[in-house]
Every structure is written in C-alpha cells, then in structure tokens.
Write a protein that holds these residues in place. Structure first.
Motif, short mmCIF file in Angstrom:
data_model
loop_
_atom_site.label_atom_id
_atom_site.label_comp_id
_atom_site.label_asym_id
_atom_site.label_seq_id
_atom_site.Cartn_x
_atom_site.Cartn_y
_atom_site.Cartn_z
N VAL A 194 0.84 -1.21 0.00
CA VAL A 194 0.00 0.00 0.00
C VAL A 194 0.87 1.25 0.00
O VAL A 194 0.63 2.21 -0.75
N THR A 195 1.91 1.25 0.83
CA THR A 195 2.82 2.40 0.90
C THR A 195 3.55 2.60 -0.42
O THR A 195 3.70 3.74 -0.89
N LEU A 196 3.97 1.51 -1.05
CA LEU A 196 4.67 1.61 -2.34
C LEU A 196 3.74 2.12 -3.44
O LEU A 196 4.16 2.91 -4.30
N ILE A 197 2.48 1.69 -3.42
CA ILE A 197 1.52 2.19 -4.41
C ILE A 197 1.32 3.69 -4.23
O ILE A 197 1.35 4.46 -5.20
N ALA A 198 1.13 4.11 -2.98
CA ALA A 198 0.93 5.54 -2.70
C ALA A 198 2.11 6.37 -3.16
O ALA A 198 1.94 7.53 -3.57
N ALA A 199 3.30 5.78 -3.13
CA ALA A 199 4.52 6.48 -3.55
C ALA A 199 4.85 6.24 -5.02
O ALA A 199 5.91 6.64 -5.49
N ASN A 200 3.93 5.56 -5.74
CA ASN A 200 4.13 5.29 -7.17
C ASN A 200 5.39 4.47 -7.43
O ASN A 200 6.06 4.64 -8.44
N GLN A 201 5.70 3.54 -6.56
CA GLN A 201 6.92 2.75 -6.70
C GLN A 201 6.67 1.34 -7.21
O GLN A 201 7.56 0.49 -7.18
N VAL A 202 5.45 1.07 -7.66
CA VAL A 202 5.17 -0.14 -8.44
C VAL A 202 4.46 0.30 -9.71
O VAL A 202 3.86 1.37 -9.76
N ASP A 203 4.56 -0.53 -10.75
CA ASP A 203 3.94 -0.18 -12.03
C ASP A 203 2.56 -0.78 -12.19
O ASP A 203 1.69 -0.19 -12.83
N ALA A 204 2.35 -1.97 -11.62
CA ALA A 204 1.06 -2.63 -11.76
C ALA A 204 0.82 -3.52 -10.55
O ALA A 204 1.77 -3.99 -9.91
N LYS A 221 -7.20 2.37 3.73
CA LYS A 221 -8.00 3.20 4.64
C LYS A 221 -7.37 3.21 6.03
O LYS A 221 -7.22 4.27 6.66
N ASP A 222 -7.01 2.02 6.53
CA ASP A 222 -6.45 1.91 7.88
C ASP A 222 -5.15 2.70 8.02
O ASP A 222 -4.86 3.25 9.09
N LEU A 223 -4.37 2.76 6.94
CA LEU A 223 -3.09 3.47 6.98
C LEU A 223 -3.23 4.96 6.66
O LEU A 223 -2.24 5.69 6.67
N GLY A 224 -4.46 5.40 6.37
CA GLY A 224 -4.68 6.80 6.02
C GLY A 224 -4.12 7.18 4.66
O GLY A 224 -3.85 8.35 4.39
#
Length: 381
Positions: A194-204, A221-224
């Motif tokens: 989730v953190t990596l997605i939010a930081a755009n550090q995965v492509d798919a 949601k839980d991580l805000g």
C-alpha cells in the motif's frame, strides 16, 4: 540500499517494471508468468484461505444440503466443487451429499465447473456459453422458484445479487462457502505494498479475487493512504483484475482496472504486458539522452538504474511535467518520507545526478528550483 546501475535493458516486455501479486492461491504460477516476461515481482498476499477441514461454515452448509432434498445445485467453479466433495469425504458425508446432488438439477457456470461435476460421476443439466453467473440466474428466474431448495456453491467471495434474487423469487437458498478468504496472518507485506503504491513505486498490481482487492482498499484506509492510493492508480499504477467480479471493490473505490477478455492467469499476464507497453514507449528526451521512470527503476537510454525511494520520488515528480521548474517546496510536498526538509531535496537531486551518470539531466534553476533538461524538439526527430 544504495542507488545503482542494474543492467543493460533486455528485450522482455516487462523488463524494468515492478508488478505486485496479491493472490494467495496460485501466486507462484502468476509470478512465474510475469517474471518470464521480465518483470520484477513483489509478492504481497492480501488474503489467506480457511483450510477446508477446519471450516465450520462449509460443514454446516453441507449438513444443510443433506438434511432435505435439493431441487437445484449451482456449481460456480471447478476447484470449488472438487474442494466441496473432498471436504465432505473428510467428514464422512460424501456418500450422502453425492446422493443429494445426483437427485438435483445440476447447473455448471463454466467448462471447469462442468468438468469437475462430470469427474465426480455426475452430469450437469445445463451450462451457459458465457460462463456468467448472471446468465445462470436468468436461466433460473424464468421459472417459478417458489418453495424450491437451491444450493449455490461459492468460491472465495459471496454472490449477494444472485442469492437475493433467488430468495426474492421464493426459493430457499443454501450458500456453500468453499475456500473462504480471511485476512493474512502477516499484514506487513500488504501494508508495505500500500505504501509503495501511494509512492508510485510499483507499475502494476495484479488481483485474482474480489476479497484481495477489498482487503487492499481496507488496508489503505487503515493506513490513512486511501486518497494517495486512488490517485496513484488513476495516474501511474495499473490495476489488473482477472475478471469484473474481482474488479468490483476497486471500482467502488474509484479505481479503474484493466481486465482480460478471458478470465485466466495467462490472459491476465498478457493484459499487464499490453497495459504497460504504452508506458514503455513514453521516453523523455533529456540532455541528449532518453529517460524513462518506471515503478522502481529508471531507464537511461538502455540502462536500468535503481534509485532509493527519496531520489526516485523527486525524479518522478520532475518527470510529471518535463521541463517545468519545480520549487524545493513542491518537490518536498511530493515526498511521503517523514521529517523531510529542503536539504533532503538537495541531497536527492545530487544522488539522482550521480546514479544517472550525467550531471546535465537535472538542471538547477537559481533561486527557483530544479527541472529536467527536457528537449521536446527531439520527439519528432
């Protein structure tokens, strides 16, 4: 981790791209399909299976099926139907269950369910060409269902629309929850994803079940981080779902998905290749070089380079509008790192220049900030 040059870019279509797999079952198979195409695969199970032998809900449903005559049985998946029979064998209920199934009208949702029905020694009465649960429902609703006992074999997720429609039509419905999903024992890989997605550090991110998609949304949601995750999916990260049922929780969260025409793992892997191929061609002409930012890597000409998260976030922001001057404050606000400051931006830029091996790629604009040395005139050359 230090910023480093990885390797010369290969010919595989997903070379340099990072793809996350959220599946619990068959995750190794999907990962192998993606790795053969050059992807760096991140395993982050979003769900876990309840062992059949320990599933009290499945046993209660099975006992409900054998307590009285069944009129209709809907087999939705091959592995689910086989798992149901195997669990009944373990409880000593298989003979009685098979007798009830044999007297009922058996409907198989698709060829795999049909094959499992026949392998058990039973014969299906009907199967839709579309492999669609909605067509099975339509097939049932044309008749009077008042008072009929209908068992619906589920697989991983409920079918509330079908069950409610059958009950509204007067049927008594037994939901048979084969292979129920629960949250994984270890949530850390999913939270990290989730953190990596939010930081755009995965492509798919690949999804093979609706519960996995719903679980990722709940963790966001839980991580805000839900807003950041939704924005990332809308702009830079591809959500790839094996079918429309799987995609439903994401769509409710305003996340679009790509879905293959055939709901199979191989087709899902090919769909990810297609979705990312357009991005593979989106190279930026910068200071006489070609630059492309992917999920966790940067490609300069044909060389793959790994950057640490801080510098990568700064470079990705500079590439959002290449040639535009970004202030230190803007680059700072794009960072998800705690306690970051303007000095951290300067350090990140220095590391970008060192890692990319060309000081000219990122320019300093005195008293204003930084920009990529973008050369749009080369795009048409």
């Amino acid at each position: 981790m230090t910023d480093s040059v990885n390797e010369r870019s290969g010919q595989e279509p997903l070379t340099g791209f990072t793809v996350a797999v959220t599946a619990a079952r068959r995750r190794d198979e999907l990962a192998a399909l993606l790795e053969r195409r050059g992807a760096s695969v991140l395993l982050a199970p979003a769900i876990a299976l309840v062992p059949l032998a320990d599933d009290t809900q499945l046993r209660q449903a099975t006992e409900g099926c054998i307590a009285d005559r069944l009129d209709v049985v809907v087999a939705t998946t091959g592995i689910g139907f086989r798992g149901w029979i195997e669990a009944a064998e373990g409880w000593g209920l298989a003979e009685t269950l098979m007798a009830q199934l044999g007297r009922a009208e058996l409907l198989a949702r698709g060829p795999k369910a049909r094959g499992a029905v026949r392998a058990s020694g039973l014969i299906e009465a009907w199967s839709p060409a579309s492999e669609s649960s909605s067509e099975v429902l339509e097939h049932l609703l044309v008749r009077d269902l008042t008072g009929l006992r209908i068992a619906v074999q589920l697989h991983g997720e409920p079918l509330p629309d079908m069950v409610e429609a059958l009950r509204t039509a007067g049927a008594s419905v037994i939901e048979v929850p084969v292979y129920r999903w629960v949250p994984p024992d270890d949530l850390e890989p999913l939270r990290r994803l989730v953190t990596l997605i939010a930081a755009n550090q995965v492509d798919a991110v690949a999804f093979t079940s609706a519960p996995a998609a719903a679980s990722l949304v709940e963790q966001a949601k839980d991580l805000g981080l839900l807003d950041a995750v939704v924005t990332a999916f809308q702009r830079n990260v591809t959500a790839a779902c094996v079918g429309p049922v799987t995609a439903a929780p994401l769509r409710r969260a305003r996340i679009g998905c790509v879905i293959p025409a055939r709901f199979r793992l191989g087709a899902l892997a090919r769909e990810i290749v297609t979705a990312l191929s357009d991005r593979r061609d989106q190279r930026l002409p910068v200071a006489g070089r070609w630059l492309q930012v992917r999920g966790g890597t940067v490609v300069v000409d044909d060389t793959l380079i790994t950057l640490n998260p801080g510098p990568l976030t700064v470079l990705r922001q500079l590439a959002e509008e290449p040639g535009r001057v970004y202030s230190r404050a803007e680059l700072l606000s794009a960072s998800l790192e705690e306690n970051a400051n303007h000095h951290a931006v300067e350090v990140a830029v220095a590391r970008i220049r060192t890692a990319l091996g060309d000081q000219r790629l990122v320019q300093t604009v005195v008293k204003r900030g930084y920009r990529l040395a973008y050369e749009p005139e080369r795009l048409g050359s």
